[in-house]
Every structure is written in C-alpha cells, then in structure tokens.
Write an enzyme that holds these catalytic residues in place. Structure first.
Site, PDB file in Angstrom:
ATOM      1  N   HIS A 256      -6.012  10.138  -2.752  1.00 14.05           N
ATOM      2  CA  HIS A 256      -5.156   9.077  -3.287  1.00 14.05           C
ATOM      3  C   HIS A 256      -5.166   7.852  -2.357  1.00 14.05           C
ATOM      4  CE1 HIS A 256      -1.349   7.676  -5.323  1.00 14.05           C
ATOM      5  NE2 HIS A 256      -1.264   7.015  -4.188  1.00 14.05           N
ATOM      6  N   GLU A 257      -4.859   8.092  -1.100  1.00 12.22           N
ATOM      7  CA  GLU A 257      -4.790   6.967  -0.158  1.00 12.22           C
ATOM      8  C   GLU A 257      -6.163   6.337   0.039  1.00 12.22           C
ATOM      9  OE1 GLU A 257      -2.008   5.779   0.338  1.00 12.22           O
ATOM     10  OE2 GLU A 257      -0.820   7.512  -0.242  1.00 12.22           O
TER      11      GLU A 257
ATOM     12  N   GLU B 127      -1.484   1.601  -8.553  1.00  7.30           N
ATOM     13  CA  GLU B 127      -1.836   3.002  -8.334  1.00  7.30           C
ATOM     14  C   GLU B 127      -3.034   3.442  -9.177  1.00  7.30           C
ATOM     15  OE1 GLU B 127      -0.497   4.893  -5.963  1.00  7.30           O
ATOM     16  OE2 GLU B 127       0.919   3.324  -5.395  1.00  7.30           O
TER      17      GLU B 127
ATOM     18  N   PHE C   4      14.897   2.140  -1.811  1.00 10.20           N
ATOM     19  CA  PHE C   4      15.830   1.408  -0.960  1.00 10.20           C
ATOM     20  C   PHE C   4      15.184   0.861   0.309  1.00 10.20           C
ATOM     21  CE2 PHE C   4      18.624   4.341  -3.377  1.00 10.20           C
ATOM     22  CZ  PHE C   4      19.291   3.370  -4.103  1.00 10.20           C
ATOM     23  N   ALA C   5      13.968   1.301   0.593  1.00 14.91           N
ATOM     24  CA  ALA C   5      13.315   0.797   1.807  1.00 14.91           C
ATOM     25  C   ALA C   5      11.810   0.657   1.630  1.00 14.91           C
ATOM     26  CB  ALA C   5      13.608   1.732   2.980  1.00 14.91           C
ATOM     27  N   GLY C   6      11.286   1.005   0.464  1.00 10.07           N
ATOM     28  CA  GLY C   6       9.836   1.062   0.354  1.00 10.07           C
ATOM     29  C   GLY C   6       9.227   0.068  -0.616  1.00 10.07           C
ATOM     30  N   GLY C   7      10.025  -0.824  -1.169  1.00  8.00           N
ATOM     31  CA  GLY C   7       9.474  -1.829  -2.058  1.00  8.00           C
ATOM     32  C   GLY C   7       9.311  -1.371  -3.496  1.00  8.00           C
TER      33      GLY C   7
HETATM   34 ZN    ZN Z   1      -0.248   5.216  -3.893  1.00  7.23          ZN
END
Ligand code: ZN
Length: 699
Positions: free
Chosen positions: A485-486, A515, A619-622
């Site tokens: 995935h990454e 994605e 809340f912190a990851g966009g």
């Molecule tokens: Zn991804």
C-alpha cells in the site's frame, strides 16, 4: 556574512546540497532553521506581492520555490518528529509550529497572490496554458478562497487564530495518543497468562520486558510485557486464551487518551467547534460541505449514498460472521459462547480462520521475511511499470540504523527517483500506523543549477514486527499488504512525469482519489504468480505451498462484511461529526460515536468505548470529513485492478501493456488533471463499485 549566518551554515536542517544528514540533526536546530527559512520565504513572498506579476514564470515559479524551501527544513523536522520523537524535539517542534501555521496562512491568504492568480486566469497567455497549468491555477484560486483570502480585518484575524489553534490541537491529540499508548503495559509472569500466544509474540513480549528493565526476561520463562502498540496488542487479542486478560487489554485500548491529563475529549469538542466556525466564516453550513469542495466526491449526499450502499451490502454478511463465531465457541465448549463480547471477537475469528483455512499469521510469517518481500515487490514494479529498484544503502544518511535506502531507474536505465524505508515498530519514539511522505517532489523550478529537473524522493514508514535476535523481520500478511500500500503511494510520488512541483506526484490530487494507487498495489498481494515470487521460507528458501496460497486467496473475503462495516462506521461517524454535530446541542461527540456504532455495527461498542479519543485520522491526521476516502478510493482501485482481471492476469503481454498504461495515466499525471478524467483515461469509462463488492465477496 554575519555571525548568525555562519552559525546557520552548520545547521544541517539548512544544508540542502545533498540528502539531509539525519544523524547530525538535533532538536536545537529546529527553531533557528525554521526562522531562517521563514525569513527567506517571507522576503520572497513580499517581493512577488509588490511586483504584481502577470506571467506564469514570474508568479507560479517563484511561488513553487517558496513552498519548496519552506517544506524542506520544516518537512525534515516533521519527519523526525514522527520517527524519532523525543521530549526536546517535541518541544522544539511545538515552539516552531505556530510560526509555520502563521506563514502558511500568510501564503494562503495573500491578497497579492490571489489577485495574481485571478489575473493569470484572465490573461492572454492563459489560452496557451496546458491542462496542468490551468488546474494548478484553478486549485490555487479555490484554496486561497478556502484559506480566507476574501476575509478582511477582524474576521481575517479570527480566521488565522482558528487555523493556529486547530494545528496545536492536532499535535496535542496525537501526543496524547502516543503517551497513553506508552503509559499502559501488562507485565505477565505466570506462563498460564500467555497461554495460546505464538512464539513471535512471546519473543516480542520478552524483549519488551527487557526494555522495561526486567533483565534476563526470555520468551520461554518470562516475564512478558504486553503493550497497546499494534504488534503486541493484536496478537494478544487474537491468541491469548486468558479471557480476563484480553478484556483488560481491550478496555485499556478503547479508552486510550480519554481520561486524566491525557484526555482528548476536550480537544475533540474544541476541534469540532472551531472547524464549524471556520466553515461558516467562508459561507458554508458545515465543515464537511466546505471540505468536499476540494474532493472528487461532489457532496455529502454522494458520500453517504456510497457508505449506505456498502453498509447494506455488508450487514447481512457481518451478522453471519458473528453467528459463525458463536457457533464455533459453542462447538469448542467455551463458557463465553452465549455471551460473546468485544474482546472475544478477534480471538474466535482467529480460531475460525485456522479452522477454515488451516492457516494463521504465524504459519505464514516464515514465508514473508522482509528482504524476500521487498524483492518480490520490486520485481512486480519492474514487470508492471518497467522500472528498476536498486538497494543503495549507504548512499544517503538515515535516521535510524534499520532504515534502508533505494534508487529507482526507468526502462532506459536513467535515475528517476529514490526512497527510504523505515520498516519496524519503535513505540517509544515513532508514531503508529504506516505512511508515505515526501522528502523532495519532482520539480523543474526547484532543480539544482545546471540540472534539468529535481528528482522525487519518498519516505515509506511502517510499524511492522522488528527482527528478533535470531530471525529477520518475519511479516504477517497484513504487514505485507500494508507495505504494498505505502509503496503504491510512493510510486505515484516517484513515477510522476509532471514537471510543475505544485501538481507533481501526489500534490494537488483530491484526497478521496489519493488512495487509488496505494490500494491498487494491495490487490497484487492476492495474485498467484506475484505471491509465489515474494513468499519464500526464510530458512529453506522454499516457495509458499500452493494450498497455502489457495487458502490465503480464499481468506481474502473472510469476515469482509465485518471489516467493511468497521470502515463504514468510522466514515459515518467522521461525516456526522463534521457535518451534523452541533457543539451547542445535547449530543456529545462520544454520543455520536455510540449512536452510529449501534446503528452500523452488528456487535455494539461497550458503553465505555471511547475509541474516538485515539481516532487520530480525523483529529490529527488530515482526514477530517475525509475518512470515507478509503472506501471511495477502494471503488477506484478495485475497478482499476478489474481492468487487469478482464484482460487476463495470466496473459503476460496484456498485464505488461496495462501496467505501462496505468503508469502513464494514474501514476504519471498526478494532480495535473482531474481525478475523474485520469481514471477515465485509464479505464475508458467512469468508475463502478462492482469490482469492489466482488473482491469483498459482497456482490
Ligand atoms: Zn494510504
């Protein structure tokens, strides 16, 4: 040259002649480096604003350079904050962050730039612009409006203050989750307490015990330390026979960062309140309405339509999943059969998987040593995209001894990109999850003097099981697909052919389409020849046996109804909070979490479930009002892989041809073209959800 500049000459965060020298970067470098970068960027911005440029080369090129310089020092500091987090670095980061946010707002809110963009749109040369330039400009106008460029006076001040506070809240949220995860551990001394735990997990637990000061701890005799860090938590929930301990661990997990000084509840409430205020200042009803103007999805209704469609397809399957677990527990004579609880689900699901597929993570692990997996992954990329990945350890400094470095060449043998992989979990200093980030993006404007182009460099960070004293990192299949995935994200960053940095790679791609490349790569983990190539026993070198491959492929749809519901639940909660939640109303964010959970999931969350307090994505990851993007993209990626299935995965010529077509469209065009157009370029039509439902066994 002044003294200050001389001192700055030795600041590694400002040395961009080559790859950053991570080993030399100290927390004390962050503040001065950020100050210098911001001074230079600020001066350059002022120069553009007063020159009132009317041509692309005088406006967009210097602008790209400003963003780039600014991303450099701060980008590396942020990267280290995520992978080598220490108290002093965190402090330096937090001190610098408000200045960064302030500058970003100045950049985003610059009336001079905005007038420049609008001027370019109306200029004579606009007619000659290619699609990439037009799209970059259109996005710039839209983003400037969303950044509040048309606000004046007190409103403008307030808007800036909100942005600053939201950024601080996000950092505090994330740090609380990290600290709460670190704060809990279960020290076990009686072998009965780890009954059922596989050897890898015992080894890891003994190593965690040694790290916690229990000298001489071993996998065989303990003591064992279990933590809330995923490689420790997940195997324990899946395998530990002691139900009471699973319950204890589970309860700790779902209440992370939800009380005492690490309580994220006030941060959540404040974040939602500010997000709504921000949206209303720009004339939108809700934060979700505002944020969807920057997405491929047209509006909240379109998003919820897809989510409900998926929920309805998944619920009957998820009900059946749960019945299957109850039945299995009954067959096994388990006391909890009639009273299955949340902490029993992973355990019985794993027993059912073993029974159905006679295969578990532990049997698979020996076939997935990291070096073999990388080899298989790179071979696939070579086959599909006509590139070569070469190990280049030592050619660039790294931030930890386990980090690897690689170079990428095209079919003609020319260097086109490079990347780092930081594979292992390091709970004390590295944030959880897996992600890709950018050190450099492809850019003509930012090329070194005499060079035609600056080549892209990516970071790939995972949190997989580390090697132990006598074994390489033996990966679970899930860790393998996470790596694919990454790597998919990294490919889109590295194989871009767009020369305008502002639209190269992942830049300027709508969040809900981002994605596509990553999830597309995951599909290959289920392709037989690919699997055979990458799965070899780390000791014997033998390929993964055919019956295990069959089982792995059959297992793909195992509990997919439940998995889909879980994702849909997260997505619906996110959308509800950022679209309908009223900060002045009676319902708290946790009430929303509970209500939607009860409506969506087949096993309702516990009353004390406060997972929202560790839901860093939104809340912190966009991913605020954007969690649905995973499913939205999944439709795109499954449909893209469907093209290969239609052409025939056995037909090598067809696969290679389509692979290159995917490279030349999805991976190459980046943000230079609307995602719907890029998808149609590849597929010849608009996306359809059929392939996703088919792959998930929910058709
Ligand atoms: Zn991804």
């Amino acid at each position: 040259m002044t003294d200050a500049n001389e001192k700055l000459d030795t600041n590694p965060l400002l040395d961009w002649t080559d790859f950053p020298n991570f080993a030399c970067i100290e927390p004390a470098h962050v503040g001065p480096a950020v100050d210098v970068t911001l001074d230079q960027a600020g001066a350059a911005l002022t120069a553009i604003e007063s020159a009132r440029p009317t041509q692309w080369d005088d406006l967009m090129v210097p602008l790209e350079r400003i963003s780039d310089q600014f991303e450099r020092s701060w980008g590396v500091a942020s990267h280290l904050h995520a992978v080598r987090n220490t108290a002093p670095l965190r402090e330096a980061y937090q001190q610098a962050q408000p200045k960064i946010v302030q500058f970003l707002h100045r950049l985003g809110q610059s009336r001079g730039l905005f007038d420049g963009y609008v001027g370019l749109q109306a200029s004579e040369e606009y007619a000659d612009y290619d699609g990439a330039r037009r799209r970059v400009l259109d996005s710039a106008v839209r983003d400037a409006r969303l950044a509040g460029v048309e606000l004046d006076g007190a409103e403008r001040e307030r808007f800036l203050a909100i942005g600053k506070e939201l950024a601080e809240l996000g950092t505090r949220f994330q740090n609380n989750v990290l600290d709460a995860t670190k704060a809990f551990s279960l020290t076990l001394t009686d072998p009965d307490e780890i009954d059922g735990l596989p050897s890898t997990a015992r080894q890891l637990a003994a190593e965690a015990a040694v790290a916690a000061g229990k000298e001489g701890a071993t996998a065989q005799v303990g003591p064992w330390v279990i933590t809330l860090d995923a490689p420790s938590f997940i195997p324990f929930m899946q395998h530990a026979k002691r139900r009471d301990l699973r319950e204890k661990l589970y309860r700790a997990y779902i209440t992370r960062a939800s009380d005492t000084e690490l309580d994220n509840q006030p941060i959540i409430r404040r974040t939602l309140e500010l997000a709504r205020e921000q949206a209303r200042m720009l004339g939108y009803d809700t934060y979700a309405d505002m944020s969807l103007t920057r997405r491929m999805a047209t509006d909240v209704a379109a998003v919820e339509k897809l989510l409900i469609q998926l929920r309805d397809a998944a619920r009957p399957a998820a009900m059946k999943d749960l019945d299957d677990l109850r039945e299995l527990a009954k067959e096994a004579g388990a006391a909890e059969a009639d009273d299955l609880m949340n902490w029993d689900v992973a355990f019985w699901a794993e027993r059912l998987r073993e029974k159905k597929f006679s295969l578990n993570d532990e049997q698979l692990r020996p076939y997935f040593p990291l070096p073999g997996v990388l080899d298989g992954l790179f071979t696939l990329a070579e086959r599909l995209f006509d590139i070569t990945v070469t190990i280049a350890d030592g050619q660039a400094p790294v931030w930890h001894e386990d980090v690897r470095f690689f170079r990428v060449a095209n079919g003609a043998g020319e260097n086109i990109a490079a990347f780092y992989i930081d594979p292992y979990s390091r709970p004390a200093e590295k944030r959880g999850g897996a992600w890709r980030n950018s050190l450099y993006g492809r850019s003509k404007a930012c090329a070194a003097p005499g060079e035609p182009i600056r080549l892209p460099v990516a970071y790939i960070c995972c949190n997989q099981t580390p090697p132990s004293s006598d074994k390489p990192s033996l990966m679970t299949f899930n860790e393998v697909s996470t790596l694919f995935h990454e790597f998919g994200h990294a490919l889109q960053h590295m194989l871009t052919t767009v020369d305008i940095g502002l639209a190269a790679g992942i830049n300027n791609i709508e969040w809900d389409a981002v994605e596509l490349a990553s999830q597309f790569m995951e599909n290959w983990c289920y392709d037989r020849p690919t699997l055979r190539g990458l799965a070899r026993h780390w000791e014997t070198g033998e390929s993964l046996p055919d019956e295990m491959i069959d089982s792995l492929i059959a297992a793909r749809t195992f509990r997919e109804g439940s998995t889909t519901l879980r994702q849909v639940n997260f997505s619906l909660i996110d959308m509800e909070l950022y679209h309908r939640y009223d900060p002045a109303g009676d319902e708290s964010p946790l009430d929303v979490q509970r209500r939607i959970g009860a409506e969506t999931l087949v096993m309702p969350p516990l009353p004390e479930d406060r997972f929202l307090c560790s839901f860093s994505h939104i809340f912190a990851g966009g991913y605020s009002a954007g969690y649905y993007s995973y499913k939205w993209s999944a439709v795109l990626s499954a449909d893209a892989f469907g093209a290969f299935e239609e052409a025939g995965l056995q037909d090598e010529d067809a696969v290679r041809k389509l692979g290159r077509h995917f490279r030349d469209t999805v991976l190459a065009l980046g943000g230079s073209r609307a995602p719907m157009e890029v998808f149609k370029d590849f597929r010849g039509r608009e996306p359809q959800p059929d392939a996703l439902l088919r792959h998930s066994g929910l058709a």
